[in-house]
Design an enzyme around this catalytic site. Sequence first.
Site, PDB file in Angstrom:
ATOM      1  N   GLU A 180       0.766  -1.100   0.001  1.00  0.00           N
ATOM      2  CA  GLU A 180       0.030  -0.064  -0.094  1.00  0.00           C
ATOM      3  C   GLU A 180       0.951   1.336  -0.025  1.00  0.00           C
ATOM      4  O   GLU A 180       0.324   2.408  -0.634  1.00  0.00           O
ATOM      5  CB  GLU A 180      -0.951   0.133   1.128  1.00  0.00           C
ATOM      6  CG  GLU A 180      -2.131  -0.889   1.008  1.00  0.00           C
ATOM      7  CD  GLU A 180      -1.669  -2.322   1.726  1.00  0.00           C
ATOM      8  OE1 GLU A 180      -0.658  -2.607   1.987  1.00  0.00           O
ATOM      9  OE2 GLU A 180      -2.613  -3.293   1.898  1.00  0.00           O
ATOM     10  N   PHE A 188     -10.061  -7.350  15.210  1.00  0.00           N
ATOM     11  CA  PHE A 188      -9.079  -7.697  14.070  1.00  0.00           C
ATOM     12  C   PHE A 188      -8.882  -6.519  13.110  1.00  0.00           C
ATOM     13  O   PHE A 188      -9.775  -5.955  12.664  1.00  0.00           O
ATOM     14  CB  PHE A 188      -9.605  -9.145  13.441  1.00  0.00           C
ATOM     15  CG  PHE A 188      -8.447  -9.300  12.501  1.00  0.00           C
ATOM     16  CD1 PHE A 188      -7.325  -9.886  12.875  1.00  0.00           C
ATOM     17  CD2 PHE A 188      -9.036  -9.539  10.916  1.00  0.00           C
ATOM     18  CE1 PHE A 188      -6.101 -10.080  11.740  1.00  0.00           C
ATOM     19  CE2 PHE A 188      -8.121  -9.970  10.235  1.00  0.00           C
ATOM     20  CZ  PHE A 188      -6.610 -10.204  10.612  1.00  0.00           C
ATOM     21  N   GLN A 189      -7.489  -6.004  12.871  1.00  0.00           N
ATOM     22  CA  GLN A 189      -7.271  -5.117  12.048  1.00  0.00           C
ATOM     23  C   GLN A 189      -8.302  -3.778  12.236  1.00  0.00           C
ATOM     24  O   GLN A 189      -8.239  -3.002  11.217  1.00  0.00           O
ATOM     25  CB  GLN A 189      -7.652  -5.839  10.663  1.00  0.00           C
ATOM     26  CG  GLN A 189      -6.601  -6.676  10.181  1.00  0.00           C
ATOM     27  CD  GLN A 189      -6.762  -7.108   8.633  1.00  0.00           C
ATOM     28  OE1 GLN A 189      -7.739  -7.155   8.026  1.00  0.00           O
ATOM     29  NE2 GLN A 189      -5.306  -7.680   8.323  1.00  0.00           N
ATOM     30  N   LYS A 222     -17.134  -0.481   7.511  1.00  0.00           N
ATOM     31  CA  LYS A 222     -17.542  -1.633   6.624  1.00  0.00           C
ATOM     32  C   LYS A 222     -19.011  -1.718   6.481  1.00  0.00           C
ATOM     33  O   LYS A 222     -19.505  -1.606   5.361  1.00  0.00           O
ATOM     34  CB  LYS A 222     -16.914  -2.921   6.963  1.00  0.00           C
ATOM     35  CG  LYS A 222     -17.448  -4.093   6.154  1.00  0.00           C
ATOM     36  CD  LYS A 222     -16.769  -5.456   6.743  1.00  0.00           C
ATOM     37  CE  LYS A 222     -16.771  -6.716   5.531  1.00  0.00           C
ATOM     38  NZ  LYS A 222     -16.257  -7.677   5.828  1.00  0.00           N
ATOM     39  N   MET A 245      24.135   9.194   0.352  1.00  0.00           N
ATOM     40  CA  MET A 245      24.122  10.336   1.014  1.00  0.00           C
ATOM     41  C   MET A 245      24.380  10.436   2.487  1.00  0.00           C
ATOM     42  O   MET A 245      24.919  11.016   2.851  1.00  0.00           O
ATOM     43  CB  MET A 245      22.572  10.832   0.782  1.00  0.00           C
ATOM     44  CG  MET A 245      22.587  12.392   1.214  1.00  0.00           C
ATOM     45  SD  MET A 245      23.942  13.586   0.700  1.00  0.00           S
ATOM     46  CE  MET A 245      22.818  14.152  -0.866  1.00  0.00           C
TER      47      MET A 245
HETATM   48  C1  LIG Z   1      12.719   5.875   4.179  1.00  0.00           C
HETATM   49  C2  LIG Z   1      14.188   6.600   4.307  1.00  0.00           C
HETATM   50  N1  LIG Z   1      15.088   6.058   5.374  1.00  0.00           N
HETATM   51  C3  LIG Z   1      16.150   6.751   5.372  1.00  0.00           C
HETATM   52  C4  LIG Z   1      16.540   7.909   4.720  1.00  0.00           C
HETATM   53  C5  LIG Z   1      17.674   8.405   5.071  1.00  0.00           C
HETATM   54  N2  LIG Z   1      18.553   8.506   3.842  1.00  0.00           N
HETATM   55  C6  LIG Z   1      18.698   9.818   3.282  1.00  0.00           C
HETATM   56  S1  LIG Z   1      19.703   9.581   1.781  1.00  0.00           S
HETATM   57  C7  LIG Z   1      19.807   7.828   2.218  1.00  0.00           C
HETATM   58  C8  LIG Z   1      20.724   6.968   1.355  1.00  0.00           C
HETATM   59  C9  LIG Z   1      20.365   6.767  -0.005  1.00  0.00           C
HETATM   60  O1  LIG Z   1      20.999   5.800  -0.625  1.00  0.00           O
HETATM   61  P1  LIG Z   1      20.682   5.229  -2.080  1.00  0.00           P
HETATM   62  O2  LIG Z   1      19.349   5.239  -1.984  1.00  0.00           O
HETATM   63  O3  LIG Z   1      21.602   4.175  -2.302  1.00  0.00           O
HETATM   64  O4  LIG Z   1      21.126   6.556  -2.825  1.00  0.00           O
HETATM   65  P2  LIG Z   1      22.353   7.354  -2.985  1.00  0.00           P
HETATM   66  O5  LIG Z   1      22.427   8.503  -1.910  1.00  0.00           O
HETATM   67  O6  LIG Z   1      23.464   6.537  -2.856  1.00  0.00           O
HETATM   68  O7  LIG Z   1      22.581   8.030  -4.180  1.00  0.00           O
HETATM   69  C10 LIG Z   1      19.214   7.506   3.354  1.00  0.00           C
HETATM   70  C11 LIG Z   1      19.485   6.359   4.044  1.00  0.00           C
HETATM   71  C12 LIG Z   1      15.525   8.587   3.751  1.00  0.00           C
HETATM   72  N3  LIG Z   1      15.706   9.541   3.077  1.00  0.00           N
HETATM   73  N4  LIG Z   1      14.311   7.771   3.599  1.00  0.00           N
END
Ligand SMILES: Cc1ncc(C[n+]2csc(CCOP(=O)(O)OP(=O)(O)O)c2C)c(N)n1
Lengths: 571, 184
Positions: free
Chosen positions: A53, A115-116, A165, A477
């Site tokens: 979802e 439930f749910q 529901k 990042m």
């Molecule tokens: C759902 C979620 N969890 C954690 C983060 C923290 N976060 C920001 S950028 C990043 C790294 C992203 O890695 P990747 O998808 O490999 O992309 P890259 O930065 O290597 O291009 C993370 C973990 C986030 N933005 N969103």
Amino acid sequence: MSEMKTGGQIIWESLMHEGVEVVFGLPGGAILPTYDDLAKYEYPIHHVLVTHEQGASHMADGYARATGKVGVCIATSGPGATNLITGLATAYMDSTPIVAITGQVPTSLLGRDGFQEADVQGVSLPVTKHNYLITDIKDLPDAIKEAFYIARTGRPGPVLVDVCKDVQQASMPFKYPETVNLPGYNPNINAPEEAAVSRAARLINEAKKPVIVAGQGVSIAKAEAELRQLAEKANIPVATSLLGIGTFPATHPLSISWGGMHGEAYCNYALQECDVLFAIGARLDDRLTGAFDTFAPNAKIIHVDLDPAEMGKNITIDTPVIGDALLTLRNLLPQIEPNEHPTWLEQIAEWKADTSDRDILAQETDELIAPYVMRALWHSTGEGNATVVSDVGQHQMWEAQYYHHTKRRSLLTSGGLGTMGYALPAAIGAQMGLPDEEIWVVAGDGGFQMTMIELSTVVQEKLPIKIAIINNGYLGMVRQWQDVFYNKRHAGTPLFNPDFVKIAEAYGIPARAVTSKEEAAEAIKEAQAYDGPFLLDFQVEEFTNVYPMVTPGKSNADMIRRPNSMTPQGE
Amino acid sequence: MSEPQLKRHTINAWMEDKPGVLNRVAGLFRRRNFNIESLAVGHSETPGISRMTFVAYGTDRDMRQVTTQLDKLINVTHIEDVTHLPAVKRELALIKVKANNQTRAEVMQLVDIYRASIVDVDMESLIIQIVGKEDQVDSLIKLLQSFGIEEMVRTGRVAMVRGLQEREMGGTDTAVPTHQNGHH
Ligand SMILES: Cc1ncc(C[n+]2csc(CCOP(=O)(O)OP(=O)(O)O)c2C)c(N)n1
């Protein structure tokens, strides 16, 4: 006489009245009566079955951002509804119009932890523009009418309607309401006060070093043409926010790209040095401004937004202008005097030359680096003719830096919430809304894995989405922050990756790994030539970092620049 | 830059009497990190519209955020910061204080001075009702402490602007055409 209709029928008929053509969802017990009515109606609205979802809410979001229409998602009670929440929060932060319909346990079971059951109204409260819990069928038509009205008007946003529901099963004589009665809702879609507009005009006319900052509000108001007229009439350089990318062609001589934490250095210098800053439809968040009290220190700031709560929320402003961006620009334009600003534009050109000199692409390397891939993609897509849906991370910043968007709404990205996993499902929604558009997913290897299960939806719906994974083996990042702020201790950032080519093939999607610069352009062509979805796994140099970079909580003036000679990074 | 001035603000808000509306308001205060000292809510003169008075502490800018964010709640119909307006501001308190044959007279004297009233009498205690400005209520409570306060409840401030005034409800009551799945 109105005909008797069940709650489920009322939901579908109401959606049809609202012009909805597609919904994204996944059924379960508490929403089954509504799904059954969809079958009984012989599917007047196309239902896209999702894998998770979260995907449904991102798809509704991508659909909405790409088309400007309200996106609709649907889920069952409890876990179905809570799975939507990340997508609703993403949409809320980026002002995307969504209507989410969720099933809820029967009214007789409300509050009994059956439930749910989950308190979906409570859980979604802080991440929706408004929400409803419907316990009586007589409230259902008004709620849906209002949900669409609230979602798309004023500052758009997600609205959730939670329907018990037994309400879906009950019947009543139905006629879709023609009016809404919302005494407490003022979408501010009118023109701003004349005095505010003339004050803004006076400031702009007197400015020696003006800058425009255009945000997504410009695109929501469809005011791109007027924005351009304003810039060209008085020769004012235009920066955008991240979400404002596409509101002004990045290739226009007056474009100064986008500003903020990873914005181009010359843009940040212009923002810091300007004497009048005209921000329109941009909420001036911390990623754009840097430390609030250091932003544009010498500027009189004019802030145009239809949300009065944005006025002075982060930045002290000089002239608030509350109203619709299009009407504001229309009223402002006749009061703007033609202007040249030669000294100012020259200064900016100098900064820009320095930025180009430090450009990572100007530095010689044989390695396949992500900015190179982004530039190759830009060339291969007619220099900005595709819609790109980016995920969150380094690749997102490089996409924004190196793919120069020239079309409105041609970049969809999660700017406010920064939701990894956004790109693939949002691209599915976008492609459902724009079947003829060339759509590219640009995702990191980390974020892609969060929602790659929606590849089955891509295939199920026969969508020709092209996917570019920027695979650097890291949560890049975050690794970059560890490099810069945590003494290169890479806790929890190296990734264990599957073979993405095999993953794609398991879904029947052709795919190819790309490991060198030489192959990049040709691989992109191969993907484009294929009549259907295609995945490219760009195995890029691992340690490249994104510059410039503003340390959180610091001034944009103190950004960390890219070196202007070939220095290895991330060592 | 001069220090922003922290002040106590009194704000009235009118809202549709719908299920969950209080939750929306309280949730907003919490989420936006607004500091609320007291909150009183009840019916207004208009059926279906509740009226709330709350007291918040912060700068003028904080208050602009409080009121504009609150105004965005769909069920909130009107907001008014009465801090700088001529307004009657009152609070009601019920105070159960220990009182026996020896001390009762003395307590009653205080009640008289403060124009409070005794609303319940017991062998061992009295319930005192006071309506007034907070500082009057504070000061009576302080004096009663020496007798022993058993229980106390304060409503929080309610406020009403003096004289007649126009109040505009900035809402929507419009015909919205169907087939409008697009921009407003
Ligand atoms: C759902 C979620 N969890 C954690 C983060 C923290 N976060 C920001 S950028 C990043 C790294 C992203 O890695 P990747 O998808 O490999 O992309 P890259 O930065 O290597 O291009 C993370 C973990 C986030 N933005 N969103």
